[in-house]
Design a protein around this motif. Sequence first.
Motif, PDB file in Angstrom:
ATOM      1  N   ALA A  10       0.840  -1.205   0.000  1.00 51.58           N
ATOM      2  CA  ALA A  10       0.000   0.000   0.000  1.00 51.58           C
ATOM      3  C   ALA A  10       0.872   1.251   0.000  1.00 51.58           C
ATOM      4  O   ALA A  10       1.830   1.333   0.765  1.00 51.58           O
ATOM      5  N   VAL A  11       0.519   2.201  -0.844  1.00 52.10           N
ATOM      6  CA  VAL A  11       1.298   3.439  -0.930  1.00 52.10           C
ATOM      7  C   VAL A  11       1.289   4.185   0.403  1.00 52.10           C
ATOM      8  O   VAL A  11       2.233   4.911   0.715  1.00 52.10           O
ATOM      9  N   GLU A  12       0.251   3.980   1.213  1.00 55.01           N
ATOM     10  CA  GLU A  12       0.157   4.661   2.509  1.00 55.01           C
ATOM     11  C   GLU A  12       1.260   4.211   3.474  1.00 55.01           C
ATOM     12  O   GLU A  12       1.541   4.907   4.451  1.00 55.01           O
ATOM     13  N   LEU A  13       1.860   3.071   3.193  1.00 57.91           N
ATOM     14  CA  LEU A  13       2.911   2.548   4.076  1.00 57.91           C
ATOM     15  C   LEU A  13       4.304   2.729   3.490  1.00 57.91           C
ATOM     16  O   LEU A  13       5.246   2.023   3.846  1.00 57.91           O
ATOM     17  N   LYS A  14       4.446   3.698   2.628  1.00 60.88           N
ATOM     18  CA  LYS A  14       5.734   3.935   1.967  1.00 60.88           C
ATOM     19  C   LYS A  14       6.850   4.171   2.982  1.00 60.88           C
ATOM     20  O   LYS A  14       7.930   3.579   2.879  1.00 60.88           O
ATOM     21  N   LEU A  15       6.632   5.034   3.971  1.00 64.61           N
ATOM     22  CA  LEU A  15       7.688   5.310   4.948  1.00 64.61           C
ATOM     23  C   LEU A  15       8.052   4.073   5.745  1.00 64.61           C
ATOM     24  O   LEU A  15       9.229   3.820   6.013  1.00 64.61           O
ATOM     25  N   GLU A  16       7.054   3.281   6.123  1.00 62.71           N
ATOM     26  CA  GLU A  16       7.307   2.015   6.817  1.00 62.71           C
ATOM     27  C   GLU A  16       8.159   1.091   5.950  1.00 62.71           C
ATOM     28  O   GLU A  16       9.088   0.452   6.419  1.00 62.71           O
ATOM     29  N   PHE A  17       7.800   1.016   4.669  1.00 57.54           N
ATOM     30  CA  PHE A  17       8.532   0.162   3.743  1.00 57.54           C
ATOM     31  C   PHE A  17       9.983   0.626   3.612  1.00 57.54           C
ATOM     32  O   PHE A  17      10.912  -0.187   3.668  1.00 57.54           O
ATOM     33  N   LEU A  18      10.180   1.923   3.453  1.00 64.77           N
ATOM     34  CA  LEU A  18      11.540   2.453   3.302  1.00 64.77           C
ATOM     35  C   LEU A  18      12.363   2.235   4.569  1.00 64.77           C
ATOM     36  O   LEU A  18      13.559   1.924   4.495  1.00 64.77           O
ATOM     37  N   GLU A  19      11.729   2.365   5.745  1.00 62.68           N
ATOM     38  CA  GLU A  19      12.431   2.073   7.000  1.00 62.68           C
ATOM     39  C   GLU A  19      12.836   0.608   7.061  1.00 62.68           C
ATOM     40  O   GLU A  19      13.943   0.276   7.487  1.00 62.68           O
ATOM     41  N   MET A  20      11.934  -0.272   6.624  1.00 63.79           N
ATOM     42  CA  MET A  20      12.244  -1.697   6.624  1.00 63.79           C
ATOM     43  C   MET A  20      13.408  -1.987   5.671  1.00 63.79           C
ATOM     44  O   MET A  20      14.342  -2.718   6.020  1.00 63.79           O
ATOM     45  N   LEU A  21      13.386  -1.392   4.486  1.00 58.52           N
ATOM     46  CA  LEU A  21      14.485  -1.584   3.542  1.00 58.52           C
ATOM     47  C   LEU A  21      15.815  -1.127   4.129  1.00 58.52           C
ATOM     48  O   LEU A  21      16.835  -1.792   3.956  1.00 58.52           O
ATOM     49  N   ASN A  33      14.098 -11.629   0.318  1.00 60.19           N
ATOM     50  CA  ASN A  33      13.066 -12.540  -0.174  1.00 60.19           C
ATOM     51  C   ASN A  33      11.688 -11.961   0.086  1.00 60.19           C
ATOM     52  O   ASN A  33      11.437 -11.381   1.130  1.00 60.19           O
ATOM     53  N   GLY A  34      10.825 -12.116  -0.881  1.00 59.66           N
ATOM     54  CA  GLY A  34       9.441 -11.708  -0.705  1.00 59.66           C
ATOM     55  C   GLY A  34       9.150 -10.265  -1.045  1.00 59.66           C
ATOM     56  O   GLY A  34       8.026  -9.811  -0.892  1.00 59.66           O
ATOM     57  N   ILE A  35      10.145  -9.550  -1.517  1.00 61.58           N
ATOM     58  CA  ILE A  35       9.950  -8.125  -1.795  1.00 61.58           C
ATOM     59  C   ILE A  35       9.181  -7.933  -3.104  1.00 61.58           C
ATOM     60  O   ILE A  35       8.545  -6.922  -3.325  1.00 61.58           O
ATOM     61  N   GLY A  36       9.248  -8.935  -3.973  1.00 63.25           N
ATOM     62  CA  GLY A  36       8.532  -8.848  -5.242  1.00 63.25           C
ATOM     63  C   GLY A  36       9.091  -7.752  -6.118  1.00 63.25           C
ATOM     64  O   GLY A  36      10.298  -7.539  -6.182  1.00 63.25           O
ATOM     65  N   SER A  37       8.215  -7.031  -6.766  1.00 64.31           N
ATOM     66  CA  SER A  37       8.635  -5.999  -7.716  1.00 64.31           C
ATOM     67  C   SER A  37       8.612  -4.603  -7.094  1.00 64.31           C
ATOM     68  O   SER A  37       8.681  -3.610  -7.813  1.00 64.31           O
ATOM     69  N   ILE A  38       8.540  -4.506  -5.781  1.00 62.86           N
ATOM     70  CA  ILE A  38       8.467  -3.201  -5.126  1.00 62.86           C
ATOM     71  C   ILE A  38       9.837  -2.524  -5.198  1.00 62.86           C
ATOM     72  O   ILE A  38      10.843  -3.053  -4.733  1.00 62.86           O
ATOM     73  N   ASP A  39       9.857  -1.350  -5.790  1.00 59.74           N
ATOM     74  CA  ASP A  39      11.090  -0.593  -6.015  1.00 59.74           C
ATOM     75  C   ASP A  39      11.008   0.718  -5.231  1.00 59.74           C
ATOM     76  O   ASP A  39      10.101   1.514  -5.459  1.00 59.74           O
ATOM     77  N   GLN A  40      11.970   0.925  -4.351  1.00 57.17           N
ATOM     78  CA  GLN A  40      11.952   2.144  -3.532  1.00 57.17           C
ATOM     79  C   GLN A  40      12.071   3.410  -4.371  1.00 57.17           C
ATOM     80  O   GLN A  40      11.612   4.473  -3.971  1.00 57.17           O
ATOM     81  N   ASN A  41      12.679   3.330  -5.537  1.00 63.65           N
ATOM     82  CA  ASN A  41      12.886   4.514  -6.379  1.00 63.65           C
ATOM     83  C   ASN A  41      11.662   4.881  -7.211  1.00 63.65           C
ATOM     84  O   ASN A  41      11.604   5.974  -7.761  1.00 63.65           O
ATOM     85  N   ASP A  42      10.720   3.959  -7.334  1.00 66.46           N
ATOM     86  CA  ASP A  42       9.482   4.215  -8.058  1.00 66.46           C
ATOM     87  C   ASP A  42       8.348   3.537  -7.291  1.00 66.46           C
ATOM     88  O   ASP A  42       7.615   2.701  -7.825  1.00 66.46           O
ATOM     89  N   PHE A  43       8.242   3.887  -6.036  1.00 67.61           N
ATOM     90  CA  PHE A  43       7.399   3.162  -5.097  1.00 67.61           C
ATOM     91  C   PHE A  43       5.935   3.097  -5.525  1.00 67.61           C
ATOM     92  O   PHE A  43       5.353   2.017  -5.609  1.00 67.61           O
ATOM     93  N   ASP A  44       5.321   4.236  -5.782  1.00 67.46           N
ATOM     94  CA  ASP A  44       3.889   4.263  -6.089  1.00 67.46           C
ATOM     95  C   ASP A  44       3.560   3.399  -7.306  1.00 67.46           C
ATOM     96  O   ASP A  44       2.613   2.610  -7.278  1.00 67.46           O
ATOM     97  N   ASN A  45       4.353   3.540  -8.368  1.00 66.66           N
ATOM     98  CA  ASN A  45       4.103   2.735  -9.567  1.00 66.66           C
ATOM     99  C   ASN A  45       4.395   1.256  -9.331  1.00 66.66           C
ATOM    100  O   ASN A  45       3.714   0.396  -9.889  1.00 66.66           O
ATOM    101  N   SER A  46       5.392   0.957  -8.511  1.00 64.32           N
ATOM    102  CA  SER A  46       5.711  -0.458  -8.296  1.00 64.32           C
ATOM    103  C   SER A  46       4.651  -1.139  -7.425  1.00 64.32           C
ATOM    104  O   SER A  46       4.452  -2.347  -7.543  1.00 64.32           O
ATOM    105  N   VAL A  47       3.956  -0.379  -6.570  1.00 63.37           N
ATOM    106  CA  VAL A  47       2.828  -0.952  -5.823  1.00 63.37           C
ATOM    107  C   VAL A  47       1.729  -1.355  -6.810  1.00 63.37           C
ATOM    108  O   VAL A  47       1.158  -2.447  -6.705  1.00 63.37           O
TER     109      VAL A  47
END
Length: 175
Positions: A10-21, A33-47
């Motif tokens: 979810a785009v609403e959890l972007k900061l949480e995701f970036l902290e986890m990364l 493992n399990g990150i899938g196609s989520i890209d921190q540099n293009d977060f919204d589109n990768s979600v």
Amino acid sequence: MENLKLIAPAVELKLEFLEMLEEFKNDGAGIINGIGSIDQNDFDNSVILAQRHSLGIDLPKEWVPASTYWLINEQYKLLGTCNLRHHLNGYLEIIGGHVGYSIRPSQRRKGYATKMLSLVIEKAKAMNIHGLLIVCDDANIASAKVIEKNGGFLINKLLSREDFRFKRRYWIDLI
């Protein structure tokens, strides 16, 4: 165990995701493992792309449809990430399996991986997947225990041509 659930990225959890990364990077994780196609540099589109991949749309060559999930607690703290591949190709049958998962370093050894895998198993059952192949490094005893606690039985160990490490291959019946 606290109330945990799996959600789609979810785009609403972007900061949480970036902290986890950042935690993973500081811990020396090369592959998460399990990150899938989520890209921190293009977060919204990768979600959005992760949602499309779960439907089998816009898949890179050699990929199979896969759902990405995030494990969260009641406070919406992102505890881990996982992928459920809907079916296997030749590569995944040997080295990847149906499920990839990671728990953020600060949240390890709390039972979250075991719970996350049990929740993924429920998702797989709802998709009418009849069994899961789950693969981990032979040296990853923690992951082996998680799989075994969720009913996984060891099929065999294979030497990976990619990294020249032995991989444990487990099966979990879902019927």
